[in-house]
Design a protein around this motif. Structure first.
Motif: not given
Length: 165
Positions: A34, A36, A129, A131-133, A162-163
């Motif tokens: 993604g 980030f 979540d 992989h989001d932060r 952060t994603r």
């Protein structure tokens, strides 16, 4: 009585083995992909283990990775700062490193490179979540002997990823 204890112990062992086997088979996907925001926090920076303020560094990273097993993941980080680095997953941590030419300025006007390494991880591997932060460290180390000093310059800052996409 001993017979009942043996049956109970056998049942507990079988249940534990089933539980452990299920956990090993249901390993979470750790691939990181993604766009980030990568932020190195200069307020809490250290230079050779002494707190020395550094300016914050904020960049946008495009991360691609794939895993053949839970423990064998590789990929690439592309930063909008103009560098690309290999990404490796080891011991539940991601690591990306690249060389910054001319990073350390010497009093005589010469420069020395620095190796910048980002090490980061999810706070909880089982969170949906995760992989989001991610958080960790941004550390840049110069070569020992640079600028006529027999000690490496070492700058370390807290790091968050952060994603955004």
């Amino acid at each position: 009585m001993a017979h009942r204890a043996l049956i109970l112990a056998s049942c507990l062992f079988a249940g534990a083995a089933t539980h452990l086997g299920g956990a090993a088979q249901a390993s979470p996907d750790v691939a990181l992909n993604g766009t980030f925001t990568a932020r190195s926090d200069g307020l809490w920076a250290t230079t050779n283990e002494i707190m020395v303020y550094q300016p914050d560094v904020v960049a946008t990273w495009t991360v691609t990775s794939s895993c053949t097993t839970f423990q064998d993941c590789t990929g690439t980080v592309i930063s909008d700062q103009g560098w690309t680095a290999e990404l490796v997953y080891q011991s539940q941590r991601w690591k990306a490193a690249h060389v910054i030419e001319g990073w350390q300025r010497c009093p005589d006007g010469s420069t020395a490179p620095g190796e910048q390494t980002f090490t980061f991880w999810a706070a909880r591997l089982d969170a949906p979540d995760r992989h989001d932060r991610l958080s960790g460290w941004d550390q840049t180390i110069g070569p020992s002997g640079a600028c006529g000093v027999n000690r490496s310059l070492n700058v370390r800052m807290p790091f968050t990823l952060t994603r955004i996409g």
